[in-house]
Design an enzyme around this catalytic site. Structure first.
Site, PDB file in Angstrom:
ATOM      1  CB  CYS A   2      -0.747  -0.033   1.251  1.00  0.00           C
ATOM      2  SG  CYS A   2      -2.218  -0.625   1.775  1.00  0.00           S
ATOM      3  NE  ARG A  27       7.890   0.927  -2.199  1.00  0.00           N
ATOM      4  CZ  ARG A  27       7.876   2.201  -1.801  1.00  0.00           C
ATOM      5  NH1 ARG A  27       6.971   2.250  -0.169  1.00  0.00           N
ATOM      6  NH2 ARG A  27       9.239   2.392  -1.195  1.00  0.00           N
ATOM      7  CD1 TRP A  74      -0.357  -6.487  -2.738  1.00  0.00           C
ATOM      8  CD2 TRP A  74      -0.545  -6.889  -0.663  1.00  0.00           C
ATOM      9  NE1 TRP A  74      -0.088  -7.738  -2.370  1.00  0.00           N
ATOM     10  CE2 TRP A  74      -0.024  -8.341  -1.357  1.00  0.00           C
ATOM     11  CE3 TRP A  74      -0.658  -6.940   0.275  1.00  0.00           C
ATOM     12  CZ2 TRP A  74       0.454  -9.459  -1.018  1.00  0.00           C
ATOM     13  CZ3 TRP A  74      -0.666  -8.066   1.112  1.00  0.00           C
ATOM     14  CH2 TRP A  74       0.214  -9.915   0.450  1.00  0.00           C
ATOM     15  CG  ASN A  99      -0.103   1.913   3.556  1.00  0.00           C
ATOM     16  OD1 ASN A  99      -1.345   2.150   2.903  1.00  0.00           O
ATOM     17  ND2 ASN A  99       0.847   2.649   3.440  1.00  0.00           N
ATOM     18  N   GLY A 100      -1.882  -0.864   6.221  1.00  0.00           N
ATOM     19  CA  GLY A 100      -1.564  -1.682   7.586  1.00  0.00           C
ATOM     20  C   GLY A 100      -2.177  -2.451   8.200  1.00  0.00           C
ATOM     21  CD  GLU A 478      16.951 -15.736  -3.686  1.00  0.00           C
ATOM     22  OE1 GLU A 478      16.271 -15.565  -2.750  1.00  0.00           O
ATOM     23  OE2 GLU A 478      17.035 -14.502  -4.093  1.00  0.00           O
ATOM     24  CE  LYS A 482      13.200 -14.203  -6.796  1.00  0.00           C
ATOM     25  NZ  LYS A 482      14.160 -13.719  -5.442  1.00  0.00           N
ATOM     26  CD  GLU A 485      10.554 -14.428  -4.772  1.00  0.00           C
ATOM     27  OE1 GLU A 485      10.070 -13.413  -3.796  1.00  0.00           O
ATOM     28  OE2 GLU A 485      11.091 -13.833  -5.215  1.00  0.00           O
ATOM     29  CG  HIS A 501      17.059 -38.050   5.196  1.00  0.00           C
ATOM     30  ND1 HIS A 501      17.330 -39.225   6.255  1.00  0.00           N
ATOM     31  CD2 HIS A 501      18.754 -37.680   5.110  1.00  0.00           C
ATOM     32  CE1 HIS A 501      18.741 -39.387   6.320  1.00  0.00           C
ATOM     33  NE2 HIS A 501      19.412 -38.580   5.906  1.00  0.00           N
ATOM     34  CE  LYS A 600      12.012  -4.276  -4.280  1.00  0.00           C
ATOM     35  NZ  LYS A 600      11.936  -6.097  -5.243  1.00  0.00           N
TER      36      LYS A 600
HETATM   37  N1  HGA Z   1      -5.367  -3.919   5.478  1.00  0.00           N
HETATM   38  C1  HGA Z   1      -5.655  -2.443   4.239  1.00  0.00           C
HETATM   39  C2  HGA Z   1      -4.928  -2.345   4.021  1.00  0.00           C
HETATM   40  C3  HGA Z   1      -3.767  -3.174   3.640  1.00  0.00           C
HETATM   41  C4  HGA Z   1      -2.173  -2.659   3.232  1.00  0.00           C
HETATM   42  O1  HGA Z   1      -1.802  -1.335   4.006  1.00  0.00           O
HETATM   43  N2  HGA Z   1      -1.435  -3.421   2.699  1.00  0.00           N
HETATM   44  O2  HGA Z   1      -0.182  -3.680   2.454  1.00  0.00           O
HETATM   45  C5  HGA Z   1      -6.646  -3.351   3.493  1.00  0.00           C
HETATM   46  O3  HGA Z   1      -6.888  -4.715   2.950  1.00  0.00           O
HETATM   47  O4  HGA Z   1      -7.518  -2.048   2.770  1.00  0.00           O
END
Ligand code: HGA
Length: 605
Positions: A2, A27, A74, A99-100, A478, A482, A485, A501, A600
């Site tokens: 975000c 990102r 995100w 964000n969060g 790694e 890659k 991902e 094993h 990112k």
């Molecule tokens: N939890 C919020 C914001 C997500 C976030 O910070 N992503 O990097 C949401 O889901 O909208």
């Protein structure tokens, strides 16, 4: 992840908000939006497409205003759909981006529903908007200080009210937020990069800060509501590095930038001295009896490689922990341990939390290996080594990894020196080998055509195994990461001695087995493991050295790296694995720079 941009100005701020979102776009995000104060009303535009589409929408709807906020999302809570995109509104009075993750969102939602609030999204964010509206006193700064006390979890928020047209309020706890100072205008963002070209006068808000942004005033209070002065720094966020140039993807560009990134990282290092890590490093390195590395993802694998180096070369005990595990684990703290965090962005939420957990347990000696000089990780650690990879745009990390390894090798040598295990002759030889790395990597990059031929075969597979031993086991990990991902092929890595094993049960003619096989002390053991694979019909794809004495034959494909590189060999051997993942993804037609579900700078837990 975000991104947040906010502004109060005396001019139309939509170009600033949109440009800011574009700068944060790399990102990774799944939706975006902007909200503005327009003639006493809140207006917004949201989109699940690219920021460029949002921009068209803004133009079409003739949206403009002097006060506003914008966001790239995100998704963590609720699908990536436009009704979940930020900004969220409450009663057409409060607009908010976040964000969060709010951990007590269920409880707050129930409470707010009983108060009559109607929820339009599945996000945890919307509860903050309604909570601010519910507690609104007519003074948004005051209200946000009170409302954030009710939040459990991590957040950076930007919010404005219909009733206070020239004010944006920001708050942070656990997620980054910065203030940009202008002339009669002020800004908020989750990263200084978003404001490049608008202002270079930046304040990094600290944990628990709440900021009041008005045209002529920036007023900050700390977590206790006490007014505080935070330093204004001049930050020259790089912007040019985000140009793609002649490459098809950022990941490809960044793979090819590695010789330059490593030589920049080594620039100015004339000898091995603890000072490379900061003025206080000598005293700290003298005191410590062990190293504890905390990291996530690719950075974790660079830490694993460093464990082999630090124990073998410096003779210092080294443990490596996944940050998201360590932060919640009851571990035994050792105050004499050097805590090393590794993070490209320096804002990785789990790594930051793990660092703070270690500090809270009395582990005061901290060092970060980081690619962002102004990040929280650098600010919160006693010592820092800044890798000079430049901005890394591709979600799958490449040049950040090899420059982290370069920094960690320097750390190993500095510790070895302090422990009396590095004489002048050895120091000179190691420095010479390090300085030769850029040209050695260039020689490996020249193997690209051979790797492209392999990638065609890999693109048709759904599973792959990666094997390595010793120093190259983390490199196999790694390489598998890659491939997963960006090509979405299921890939797993094992130390080759573990095959029998369990994983050998997976080996059939359908299973490509990538083997990292430099001519080191494990080569004969590795060859036996390769025979075990061949005996079960598995097809081997071997990255060997010029002198590994492994030859191509039925079911055995070999690409030779030009030279054996001793202890620094992991830095070379990861490069063909990056190219293999890149070209396989290209052949499968995936979105290389923005792989599905990934982002990112992982600033959420
Ligand atoms: N939890 C919020 C914001 C997500 C976030 O910070 N992503 O990097 C949401 O889901 O909208």
């Amino acid at each position: 992840m975000c991104g947040i941009v906010g502004a109060v100005a005396q001019r139309n701020i939509t170009p600033i908000l949109v440009e800011g979102l574009k700068r944060l776009e790399y990102r990774g995000y799944d939706s975006c939006g902007v909200a503005l104060h327009v003639n006493g009303k809140l207006e917004r535009a949201r989109s699940t497409a690219r920021v460029a589409e949002l921009e068209k929408q803004i133009e079409k709807e003739h949206l403009s205003g002097f006060t506003g906020i914008a966001h790239t999302r995100w998704a963590t809570h609720g699908a990536p759909a436009s009704h979940n995109a930020h900004p969220h509104f409450s009663r057409d009075r409060i607009a908010l981006v976040h964000n969060g993750i709010i951990e007590n969102h269920d409880e707050l939602r129930d409470e707010l529903k009983t108060l009559g609030y109607v929820f339009e999204s599945q996000t945890d964010t919307e509860v903050i908007a309604h909570l601010v509206d519910h507690m609104y006193t007519g003074d948004l700064f005051e209200t946000v200080q009170q409302a954030t006390k009710r939040l459990v979890g991590a957040f950076a928020i930007a919010v404005f009210s219909r009733d206070e047209p020239h004010r944006v309020v920001g708050a942070r706890r656990g997620s980054p937020l910065i203030v940009g100072i202008g002339d009669g205008e002020n800004f908020l963002a989750s990263d200084a990069l978003a404001l490049a070209g608008t202002t270079d006068q930046i304040i990094y808000l600290e944990e628990g800060d709440v900021v009041d942004l008005q045209l002529q005033r920036v007023w900050i209070v700390d977590e206790n509501g006490k007014p505080v002065q935070r330093e204004v720094k001049t930050v020259h966020a790089h912007t040019g590095a985000v140009e793609l140039g002649p490459y098809r993807h950022y990941m490809q560009k960044e793979i090819f930038e590695q010789p330059r990134a490593i030589s920049d990282t080594l620039e100015g290092i004339a000898s091995i001295t603890p000072d490379i890590f900061g003025d206080k490093a000598y005293g700290i390195f003298k005191k410590i009896d062990s190293v504890l590395i905390l990291a996530c993802g690719t950075s974790y694998y660079s830490g694993m490689t460093a464990k082999y180096w630090i124990e073998a070369i410096a003779g210092v005990t080294c443990n490596v922990e996944i940050a998201s595990e360590y932060r919640y684990r009851d571990s035994v703290p050792n105050p004499n341990s050097l805590v090393v965090t590794i993070s490209q962005s320096g804002e990785t939420a789990d790594t930051l939390a793990a660092l703070r957990h270690a500090q809270a347990q009395g582990m005061r000696h901290t060092l970060t290996i980081c690619n962002a000089a102004t990040s929280a990780m650098v600010r919160e650690c006693e010592l820092a080594y800044i890798t000079r990879a430049g901005v890394e745009v591709g979600v799958a990390s490449t040049k950040a990894f090899t420059t982290q390894l370069t920094g960690l090798f320097l750390l190993t040598l500095a510790l070895a020196q302090i422990k009396g295990r590095l004489n002048d002759e050895q120091e000179a030889a190691q420095l010479k080998a390090m300085r030769h790395l850029p040209s050695a990597i260039s020689a490996v990059l020249a193997l690209e055509p051979q790797i492209i031929a392999w990638a065609e075969a890999f693109a048709r597979k759904e599973n792959a195994l990666f094997l390595g031993r010793g120093l190259h086991y983390p490199i196999a990990l790694e390489g598998a990461l890659k491939l997963k991902e960006i090509s979405y092929i299921h890939a797993e890595a094992y130390p080759a001695g573990e095959l029998k094993h369990g994983p050998l049960a997976l080996v059939t003619q359908e299973m490509p087995v990538v083997t990292v096989a430099p001519n080191d002390s494990m080569i004969e053991k590795l060859k036996s493991n390769m025979q075990e694979v061949r005996a079960r019909g598995g097809e081997l794809y071997v990255f060997a050295d010029a002198d590994s004495r492994i030859t191509s034959g039925e079911g055995v494909h070999v690409i030779r790296l030009p030279e054996h590189y001793g202890l620094l060999s992991p830095i070379l051997h990861v490069v063909p694995l990056q190219l293999l993942a890149y070209h396989t993804a290209l052949a499968r037609g995936t979105d290389v720079d923005k792989p599905r579900n990934l982002a990112k700078s992982v600033t959420v837990e």
